[in-house]
Write an enzyme that holds these catalytic residues in place. Structure first.
Site, PDB file in Angstrom:
ATOM      1  CB  SER A   1      39.908  37.456  42.035  1.00 23.00           C
ATOM      2  OG  SER A   1      41.118  37.459  42.730  1.00 23.00           O
TER       3      SER A   1
ATOM      4  CG  HIS B   1      41.704  42.308  40.735  1.00 24.38           C
ATOM      5  ND1 HIS B   1      41.061  42.182  41.939  1.00 24.38           N
ATOM      6  CD2 HIS B   1      42.109  41.071  40.396  1.00 24.38           C
ATOM      7  CE1 HIS B   1      41.090  40.908  42.319  1.00 24.38           C
ATOM      8  NE2 HIS B   1      41.714  40.220  41.399  1.00 24.38           N
TER       9      HIS B   1
ATOM     10  CG  ASP C   1      39.437  44.837  43.602  1.00 23.08           C
ATOM     11  OD1 ASP C   1      39.311  45.190  42.423  1.00 23.08           O
ATOM     12  OD2 ASP C   1      40.055  43.814  43.958  1.00 23.08           O
TER      13      ASP C   1
END
Length: 418
Positions: free
Chosen positions: A166, A55, A85
């Site tokens: 992230s 992402h 992911d």
């Protein structure tokens, strides 16, 4: 360590940490202006391979990496895996320092870990916490109608993780990589006590496959599974309350052919306990088609071992070569970024070739026609299209109007002149 990702899209962290769909909802497609977003990553080899979250780089036109020594380098997206992911990118550099893989299986609840990343663009931030749980699943809301089949077995920690973390490293006290920070539980978008990381046992396998094959080689048992609960144990008269219940089989199931039966309870894979479906999926997810696993089941109170040869999703043991994310092509004439179709998408639309639209440029030719992300182009000027590379070659230097044939998400076929 990557610190910055320049992207032609909205801020993914605003969405990912509580304000929307991290995997590309309609709100993002409506962003008219080029924007930048930042994330983190982990260098895993001296020749510039970097692991981050899917992402973080999804939909990016350009990805740049700023190292700890302040060098800024352009990065190439090698490939991505939405189901975990995880994404792999690469910069052109040599002799880079890199993190070594640790042992996420050996992590124990209560063990201290460190989260390293760049929250709020604060570079090289380190926070500490403990492992508060393992094998968490159903953490990420991937949106309705998303065809991604998630493989989730997250490490849960209380190390503070915020927007920008992230793709960053979760390390043990030896400095070894044990996970990639991916999500937080929050109703506000900011850290609220729990963060979640993809265990390195998955990261290691996925990143190796993305680099070597362009996609993830997944082996399948061909079973329908669920966690054993007290209710299931009573209803099915199971002799154990601990393990993974086998409720059915897929067509040509390799597990069924090996001797497993409905009402078996899988308690181990290769000698490692499987007390949850997420743990079983993690263990099987580390294997490739053609590899053998020993499945231990509790059948009416007796333990039995079965040797199972894993199959791929097509029911054989072949390696399925994939199209890397780097093979997507931006076509300015159409106002879109195009990607190649997967084997399952070709089967779904009953086509031998074609390209799918993975990003629409506002006010471009396709946008003006109301065409949206996911539309499949099968022909250009009556010529059948094989892949995105062929489209780029066909439209190179073209001007004027173009005839497009294609298929919408609902299967409706269109012919239009742009």
């Amino acid at each position: 360590m990557t610190r910055q990702v320049s992207r032609q899209m909205g801020d993914p962290f605003e969405d990912f940490f509580g304000f929307g769909d991290p995997f590309g909802g309609s709100r993002r497609r409506q962003q008219p202006e080029a924007q930048e977003a930042s994330g983190s990553g982990v260098i895993i080899s001296s020749d510039g391979y970097i692991v981050t979250n899917n992402h973080v780089v999804q939909g990016a036109d350009e990805v740049s990496v700023i190292l700890n020594d302040k060098r800024e380098l352009k990065a190439k997206v090698i490939s991505t895996d939405p189901s975990t992911d995880i994404a792999v990118i690469q910069v052109k550099a040599a002799n880079l320092p890199f993190l070594t893989f640790g042992d996420s299986d050996g992590l124990r609840v209560g063990e201290w870990v460190l989260a390293v990343g760049n929250p709020f663009n604060l570079e090289s931030t380190v926070t500490a916490g403990i492992v508060s749980a393992k094998g968490r699943q159903n953490i990420i809301d991937r949106g309705d109608g998303n065809e991604v089949s998630p493989l989730e077995s997250f490490i849960q920690t209380d190390a503070a993780v915020n927007p920008g973390n992230s793709g960053g490293a979760l390390v043990n006290l030896k400095g070894e990589l044990v996970g990639i920070n991916t999500a937080i539980y929050s109703r506000t978008g900011q850290f609220a006590g729990y963060s979640f990381a993809v265990p390195v046992s998955i990261v290691k396998k996925v990143s190796a496959d993305l680099i070597k094959y362009g996609n993830v080689q997944r082996g399948y048992l061909g079973v329908s599974i669920s966690d054993v609960t007290a209710k299931i144990a009573e209803e099915k008269d199971l002799k154990t309350n601990d393990g993974v219940y086998v409720g059915g089989f897929t067509d040509n199931s390799t597990a069924k052919n090996a001797g497993l039966k409905i009402n078996d309870v899988i308690v181990k894979i290769d000698g490692i306990e499987t007390r949850s479906a997420s743990k079983l999926m993690e263990l099987v997810g580390r294997k490739r088609p053609g590899e053998n696993v020993v499945v231990t089941v509790n059948r009416e109170g007796q333990l039995k071992d079965f040797n199972v040869v894993l199959k791929n999703k097509e029911g054989n043991t072949s390696i399925l070569k994939g199209d890397s994310a780097a093979e997507s092509v931006k076509i300015d004439l159409l106002g879109a970024k195009l990607g190649n179709l997967s084997a399952s998408e070709k089967e779904k639309y009953k086509v031998a070739g074609g390209v799918k639209i993975i990003e629409i440029t506002p006010d471009g030719r396709l946008d003006a026609q109301g065409i949206t992300k996911g539309f499949v182009i099968t022909k250009i000027d009556d010529k059948p299209i094989k892949d995105s590379k062929e489209v780029a070659e066909l439209l190179d230097g073209r001007r004027g109007r173009i005839k497009i044939e294609g298929i919408d998400l609902d299967g409706t076929r269109y012919i239009m002149v742009l």
